[in-house]
Design an enzyme around this catalytic site. Structure first.
Site, mmCIF file in Angstrom:
data_model
loop_
_atom_site.group_PDB
_atom_site.id
_atom_site.type_symbol
_atom_site.label_atom_id
_atom_site.label_comp_id
_atom_site.label_asym_id
_atom_site.label_seq_id
_atom_site.Cartn_x
_atom_site.Cartn_y
_atom_site.Cartn_z
ATOM 1 N N HIS A 277 0.946 -1.120 -0.227
ATOM 2 C CA HIS A 277 -0.026 -0.046 0.051
ATOM 3 C C HIS A 277 0.756 1.430 0.113
ATOM 4 O O HIS A 277 1.982 1.326 -0.505
ATOM 5 C CB HIS A 277 -1.053 -0.148 1.156
ATOM 6 C CG HIS A 277 -1.919 -1.363 1.137
ATOM 7 N ND1 HIS A 277 -2.562 -1.683 0.426
ATOM 8 C CD2 HIS A 277 -1.355 -2.355 2.037
ATOM 9 C CE1 HIS A 277 -3.080 -2.998 0.763
ATOM 10 N NE2 HIS A 277 -2.437 -3.562 1.641
ATOM 11 N N GLU A 291 -2.425 0.340 7.916
ATOM 12 C CA GLU A 291 -1.460 -0.574 7.403
ATOM 13 C C GLU A 291 -0.186 0.081 6.785
ATOM 14 O O GLU A 291 0.979 -0.519 6.892
ATOM 15 C CB GLU A 291 -2.326 -1.509 6.579
ATOM 16 C CG GLU A 291 -1.428 -2.694 5.881
ATOM 17 C CD GLU A 291 -2.094 -3.622 4.932
ATOM 18 O OE1 GLU A 291 -3.399 -3.358 4.814
ATOM 19 O OE2 GLU A 291 -1.479 -4.542 4.409
ATOM 20 N N HIS A 344 2.700 -7.116 4.958
ATOM 21 C CA HIS A 344 1.157 -6.448 5.016
ATOM 22 C C HIS A 344 0.536 -6.591 6.293
ATOM 23 O O HIS A 344 1.249 -7.416 7.164
ATOM 24 C CB HIS A 344 0.329 -7.289 3.944
ATOM 25 C CG HIS A 344 0.569 -6.807 2.546
ATOM 26 N ND1 HIS A 344 -0.486 -5.847 2.031
ATOM 27 C CD2 HIS A 344 1.470 -6.985 1.802
ATOM 28 C CE1 HIS A 344 0.051 -5.733 0.790
ATOM 29 N NE2 HIS A 344 1.178 -6.447 0.593
ATOM 30 N N GLU A 410 1.628 -11.487 6.148
ATOM 31 C CA GLU A 410 0.463 -10.860 6.955
ATOM 32 C C GLU A 410 0.928 -10.813 8.425
ATOM 33 O O GLU A 410 0.340 -11.852 9.086
ATOM 34 C CB GLU A 410 -1.168 -11.323 6.582
ATOM 35 C CG GLU A 410 -1.340 -11.289 5.306
ATOM 36 C CD GLU A 410 -1.947 -10.058 5.132
ATOM 37 O OE1 GLU A 410 -2.643 -9.897 3.675
ATOM 38 O OE2 GLU A 410 -1.780 -8.938 5.548
HETATM 39 ZN ZN LIG Z 1 -2.431 -5.249 2.632
#
Ligand SMILES: [Zn+2]
Length: 457
Positions: A277, A291, A344, A410
């Site tokens: 992102h 995030e 992430h 993640e």
């Molecule tokens: Zn993400």
């Protein structure tokens, strides 16, 4: 005029069948026993490293194309030659050398051009050949043509030209390419053959066969039993030239107690860290935390750890900017990344929680991606002690489209209270960064790279 154009097009369409390295091997009608390169060409033909036309011609005097060179070097190094899509605009999946070209590029033996092409039909000159062989066999050559020429001459693989030059810009013909390649593979074919055995290894499987060349196609000269000590000289892909008592020849390194390849040094490895992102794309949001900020800070901390090691590294972004998925992949390709790690944080329903690491399960790097994912996941679970959601296949753009081992981490669920507390903590993010770094290190260790305690930050 039209006739001429059509004729020209037909020739273009037919060109691939003139590539010689696509057909059967065997003894060749045009390489008689008194041909000056007979011994070397036939040595390579036994191992299927060179081949000729279906009707048995080698064409020793024909120039070598880049595609043919990729195939010959690729077979010598046991690279994966299965035809497949490549990163090059001018090498389709159906090209006879598509697999070898892509593998050789991934192995750092060959590279393409800045415009995204490979030019598989372009003739190879002696200078390019010397660089290619130096890279393929891990000779130190300083990245220059003269260095590569010296690397070959000093090993008795090549002699300079009669006029004292190397003839770097002269085209190389198939007979000469075969001579140089055969000498690089088997030192006994070299001018004034002599080598040293800098390493020792032990046989770890029940017994291993010694072959006269770097594949099972070469005849067997002996067998070594489990526990036997041997001296190792140099690697040819996954094969090693060894000596034990009066026996010498090639054994596959997978049967030895430790891998053998001087290429396995971390300083040649480029790690790309990809904070997800950024900019207009905040990613997932929870408890006021974005995030994009969490993953950028964590990635900068990973960079800090990498900066203390021999790894080369790059980040797809080091500021709060938006980058498309395509550009993240393009960035990694341009960087010649060996490993790609995307960072992430998750979000779902506030209840879901834990850490997971994804890899793409259906490309040429899947096995390594899976290994890398499991190593990073393992370290993260130990460090963060969140719910272990495992390492698993995921069809993400940055995993699917990247050619190198690639994973997507993640860290935790930003909308889950427990996970969020760790994601929000500078100290815990440092622990996560360290865990990712350790996971990368574990991966390279398992891949047989030289890893000392100095890198155990
Ligand atoms: Zn993400």
């Amino acid at each position: 005029m039209r006739k001429f154009v059509i004729g020209f097009l037909v020739v273009l369409l037919l060109l691939p069948i003139f590539e010689i390295e696509s057909e059967a091997t065997g003894s060749f009608n045009d390489v008689s026993t008194n041909h000056r390169a007979y011994k070397e060409i036939n040595y390579l033909a036994v191992g299927n490293i060179v081949s000729g036309t279906l009707n048995g011609y080698f064409h020793p005097g024909k120039v070598v194309t880049r595609g043919e060179a990729a195939a010959m070097v690729g077979r010598a190094l046991s690279l994966n030659g299965r035809k497949r899509p490549t990163q090059f605009s001018d090498v389709g999946e159906l090209h006879f050398a598509s697999g070898y070209i892509q593998s050789a590029v991934e192995a750092g033996v060959l590279s393409g051009y800045k415009d995204g092409s490979f030019k598989p039909g372009k003739t190879v000159d002696r200078g390019e050949m010397a660089v290619m062989i130096s890279k393929a066999f891990d000779y130190e050559f300083g990245g220059t043509l003269s260095g590569a020429a010296h690397a070959l001459i000093s090993r008795g693989i090549s002699q300079g030209k009669a006029d004292g030059t190397f003839g770097a810009d002269e085209s190389i013909i198939r007979a000469d390419f075969a001579v140089f390649l055969a000498r690089a593979i088997n030192y006994k074919l070299r001018i004034d053959p002599k080598i040293s055995y800098p390493a020792t290894r032990t046989v770890k499987s029940s017994s291993i066969d010694i072959h006269t060349g770097p594949s099972n196609l070469y005849s067997k000269v002996g067998t070594l039993q489990s526990g036997t000590q041997l001296s190792a000289a140099y690697a040819v892909g996954p094969w090693v030239y060894i000596r034990s008592g009066s026996l010498e020849g090639f054994v596959h390194s997978v049967y030895l107690n430790a891998p053998f390849s001087s290429k396995k040094v971390l300083n040649q490895q480029m790690i790309v860290i990809d904070p997800g992102h950024g900019g207009t794309d905040p990613g997932a949001v929870g408890y006021g935390l974005k995030e994009k900020d969490v993953v950028l800070d964590t990635s900068l901390k990973i960079k800090h750890y990498l900066s203390k090691t021999p790894f080369q590294y790059k980040l797809t972004r080091e500021t709060d900017t938006f980058i498309t998925l395509e550009n993240r992949v393009a960035f990694a390709k341009r960087a010649n990344a060996n490993v790609f790690v995307s960072i992430h944080a998750n979000a779902y329903n506030g209840t879901a929680n834990g850490t997971e690491t994804y890899y793409y399960g259906y490309n040429s790097s899947s096995a390594d991606s899976q290994l890398l994912a499991s190593k990073i996941q393992g370290r993260l679970i130990t460090a963060w002690q969140l719910n272990d959601r495992g390492s698993k296949h995921g069809n993400f753009h940055v995993l699917r489209e990247n050619m190198m081992p690639a994973v997507l981490v993640e860290l935790g669920f930003i909308d889950n209270k427990t996970d969020n507390a760790k994601l929000a903590s500078d100290a815990w993010r440092r622990e996560a960064a360290k865990a990712v770094y350790w996971g990368i290190l574990d991966y390279y260790k398992e891949k047989g790279f030289y890893v000392t305690h100095l890198y155990h930050l």
